[in-house]
Design a protein around this motif. Structure first.
Motif, PDB file in Angstrom:
ATOM      1  N   ILE A  75       0.910 -13.009   5.727  1.00 36.37           N
ATOM      2  CA  ILE A  75       1.655 -14.097   4.733  1.00 36.37           C
ATOM      3  C   ILE A  75       3.177 -14.159   4.978  1.00 36.37           C
ATOM      4  O   ILE A  75       3.567 -15.251   4.702  1.00 36.37           O
ATOM      5  CB  ILE A  75       1.404 -13.425   3.176  1.00 36.37           C
ATOM      6  CG1 ILE A  75      -0.224 -13.621   3.255  1.00 36.37           C
ATOM      7  CG2 ILE A  75       2.015 -14.246   2.162  1.00 36.37           C
ATOM      8  CD1 ILE A  75      -0.635 -12.952   1.847  1.00 36.37           C
ATOM      9  N   THR A  76       3.858 -13.089   5.071  1.00 35.60           N
ATOM     10  CA  THR A  76       5.444 -13.002   4.886  1.00 35.60           C
ATOM     11  C   THR A  76       5.777 -13.153   6.448  1.00 35.60           C
ATOM     12  O   THR A  76       7.002 -13.272   6.525  1.00 35.60           O
ATOM     13  CB  THR A  76       5.814 -11.848   4.402  1.00 35.60           C
ATOM     14  OG1 THR A  76       5.643 -10.840   5.015  1.00 35.60           O
ATOM     15  CG2 THR A  76       5.370 -11.749   2.972  1.00 35.60           C
ATOM     16  N   GLU A  92      11.215  -8.281  -3.054  1.00 33.61           N
ATOM     17  CA  GLU A  92      10.072  -7.990  -2.028  1.00 33.61           C
ATOM     18  C   GLU A  92       9.644  -6.696  -2.578  1.00 33.61           C
ATOM     19  O   GLU A  92       8.498  -6.406  -2.590  1.00 33.61           O
ATOM     20  CB  GLU A  92      11.076  -7.709  -0.696  1.00 33.61           C
ATOM     21  CG  GLU A  92      10.055  -7.107   0.420  1.00 33.61           C
ATOM     22  CD  GLU A  92      10.761  -7.034   1.564  1.00 33.61           C
ATOM     23  OE1 GLU A  92      10.089  -6.921   2.621  1.00 33.61           O
ATOM     24  OE2 GLU A  92      12.175  -6.730   1.609  1.00 33.61           O
ATOM     25  N   VAL A 112      -4.075  -4.482   3.200  1.00 30.60           N
ATOM     26  CA  VAL A 112      -2.900  -4.860   2.377  1.00 30.60           C
ATOM     27  C   VAL A 112      -1.654  -5.165   3.356  1.00 30.60           C
ATOM     28  O   VAL A 112      -0.847  -6.228   3.110  1.00 30.60           O
ATOM     29  CB  VAL A 112      -2.431  -3.944   1.294  1.00 30.60           C
ATOM     30  CG1 VAL A 112      -0.986  -3.951   0.679  1.00 30.60           C
ATOM     31  CG2 VAL A 112      -3.309  -3.946   0.123  1.00 30.60           C
ATOM     32  N   LYS A 113      -1.372  -4.051   4.162  1.00 27.41           N
ATOM     33  CA  LYS A 113      -0.319  -4.184   5.246  1.00 27.41           C
ATOM     34  C   LYS A 113      -0.415  -5.461   6.074  1.00 27.41           C
ATOM     35  O   LYS A 113       0.561  -6.093   6.376  1.00 27.41           O
ATOM     36  CB  LYS A 113       0.042  -3.002   5.850  1.00 27.41           C
ATOM     37  CG  LYS A 113       0.613  -2.034   5.149  1.00 27.41           C
ATOM     38  CD  LYS A 113       0.823  -0.610   6.013  1.00 27.41           C
ATOM     39  CE  LYS A 113       1.384   0.611   5.011  1.00 27.41           C
ATOM     40  NZ  LYS A 113       1.632   1.687   5.794  1.00 27.41           N
ATOM     41  N   TRP A 146       0.096  -8.598   4.291  1.00 27.97           N
ATOM     42  CA  TRP A 146       1.367  -8.802   4.132  1.00 27.97           C
ATOM     43  C   TRP A 146       2.192  -9.356   5.319  1.00 27.97           C
ATOM     44  O   TRP A 146       2.859 -10.261   5.008  1.00 27.97           O
ATOM     45  CB  TRP A 146       2.237  -7.546   3.654  1.00 27.97           C
ATOM     46  CG  TRP A 146       3.568  -7.695   3.275  1.00 27.97           C
ATOM     47  CD1 TRP A 146       4.719  -7.427   4.258  1.00 27.97           C
ATOM     48  CD2 TRP A 146       4.307  -7.752   2.159  1.00 27.97           C
ATOM     49  NE1 TRP A 146       5.581  -7.764   3.646  1.00 27.97           N
ATOM     50  CE2 TRP A 146       5.630  -7.885   2.300  1.00 27.97           C
ATOM     51  CE3 TRP A 146       3.755  -8.007   0.869  1.00 27.97           C
ATOM     52  CZ2 TRP A 146       6.322  -8.115   1.246  1.00 27.97           C
ATOM     53  CZ3 TRP A 146       4.747  -8.255  -0.200  1.00 27.97           C
ATOM     54  CH2 TRP A 146       5.961  -8.216  -0.024  1.00 27.97           C
ATOM     55  N   ALA A 159       1.277  -6.045  -5.445  1.00 28.63           N
ATOM     56  CA  ALA A 159       0.125  -6.402  -4.577  1.00 28.63           C
ATOM     57  C   ALA A 159      -0.434  -5.297  -4.104  1.00 28.63           C
ATOM     58  O   ALA A 159      -1.839  -5.151  -4.081  1.00 28.63           O
ATOM     59  CB  ALA A 159       0.779  -7.241  -3.396  1.00 28.63           C
ATOM     60  N   SER A 160       0.457  -4.360  -3.470  1.00 32.72           N
ATOM     61  CA  SER A 160      -0.476  -3.068  -2.934  1.00 32.72           C
ATOM     62  C   SER A 160      -0.981  -2.235  -4.025  1.00 32.72           C
ATOM     63  O   SER A 160      -2.320  -1.751  -3.956  1.00 32.72           O
ATOM     64  CB  SER A 160       0.574  -2.303  -2.005  1.00 32.72           C
ATOM     65  OG  SER A 160       1.796  -1.715  -3.066  1.00 32.72           O
ATOM     66  N   PRO A 163       5.831  -4.882   5.785  1.00 34.34           N
ATOM     67  CA  PRO A 163       6.084  -4.497   4.441  1.00 34.34           C
ATOM     68  C   PRO A 163       7.114  -3.297   4.239  1.00 34.34           C
ATOM     69  O   PRO A 163       7.544  -2.926   5.081  1.00 34.34           O
ATOM     70  CB  PRO A 163       4.718  -4.010   3.766  1.00 34.34           C
ATOM     71  CG  PRO A 163       4.163  -3.535   5.091  1.00 34.34           C
ATOM     72  CD  PRO A 163       4.631  -4.400   6.136  1.00 34.34           C
ATOM     73  N   VAL A 214       6.933  -7.377  -5.557  1.00 35.60           N
ATOM     74  CA  VAL A 214       5.763  -8.146  -5.008  1.00 35.60           C
ATOM     75  C   VAL A 214       4.911  -6.979  -4.265  1.00 35.60           C
ATOM     76  O   VAL A 214       3.925  -7.018  -4.406  1.00 35.60           O
ATOM     77  CB  VAL A 214       6.202  -9.281  -4.216  1.00 35.60           C
ATOM     78  CG1 VAL A 214       4.871 -10.073  -3.663  1.00 35.60           C
ATOM     79  CG2 VAL A 214       6.723 -10.417  -5.296  1.00 35.60           C
ATOM     80  N   TRP A 215       5.695  -6.331  -3.465  1.00 42.09           N
ATOM     81  CA  TRP A 215       4.869  -5.123  -2.679  1.00 42.09           C
ATOM     82  C   TRP A 215       4.446  -4.232  -3.530  1.00 42.09           C
ATOM     83  O   TRP A 215       3.045  -4.096  -3.276  1.00 42.09           O
ATOM     84  CB  TRP A 215       5.821  -4.588  -1.705  1.00 42.09           C
ATOM     85  CG  TRP A 215       5.093  -3.523  -0.965  1.00 42.09           C
ATOM     86  CD1 TRP A 215       5.578  -2.163  -1.231  1.00 42.09           C
ATOM     87  CD2 TRP A 215       4.150  -3.593  -0.245  1.00 42.09           C
ATOM     88  NE1 TRP A 215       4.432  -1.396  -0.316  1.00 42.09           N
ATOM     89  CE2 TRP A 215       3.698  -2.083   0.341  1.00 42.09           C
ATOM     90  CE3 TRP A 215       3.282  -4.566   0.378  1.00 42.09           C
ATOM     91  CZ2 TRP A 215       2.611  -1.896   1.193  1.00 42.09           C
ATOM     92  CZ3 TRP A 215       2.491  -4.315   1.153  1.00 42.09           C
ATOM     93  CH2 TRP A 215       2.015  -2.945   1.787  1.00 42.09           C
TER      94      TRP A 215
END
Length: 100
Positions: free
Chosen positions: A32-33, A50, A25-26, A29, A57-58, A37, A53-54
């Protein structure tokens, strides 16, 4: 013996799945960003968008990964010992037992 195996395999699978999913996931992230994170989404200096969304998603990815891995561990246990893992089988009355 089999219950001792489950006490190691069940939580162990969940722990490993969580650690691997967290790393994935990190990395996703950052990919994508193009930024790391948030270290602490509860920090008021982190933007709401932020942080939310974090968290979504996580939480979703880690939760689904743990579910998949722990279910596969339970299938392995059932196939190996010909019984449901302790706490996951059906009770004498046919109802599914609750995890303790």
């Amino acid at each position: 013996m089999s219950s001792v195996v489950w006490k190691l395999v069940g939580p162990g699978a969940g722990f490993i799945a969580t650690a691997v999913a967290n790393r994935v996931v990190k990395k996703a992230w950052v990919g994508i960003t193009k930024s790391p994170p948030p270290d602490n989404p509860e920090d008021p200096d982190v933007a709401w968008k932020e942080a939310v969304v974090w968290a979504l998603a996580s939480g979703a990815i880690i939760g689904i990964t743990r579910l998949l891995v722990e279910r596969q561990a339970a299938v392995w246990y059932r196939n190996t010992f010909n019984e449901a893992p302790p706490g996951l089988g059906k009770g004498d009355d046919g109802r599914v037992e609750q995890l303790s």
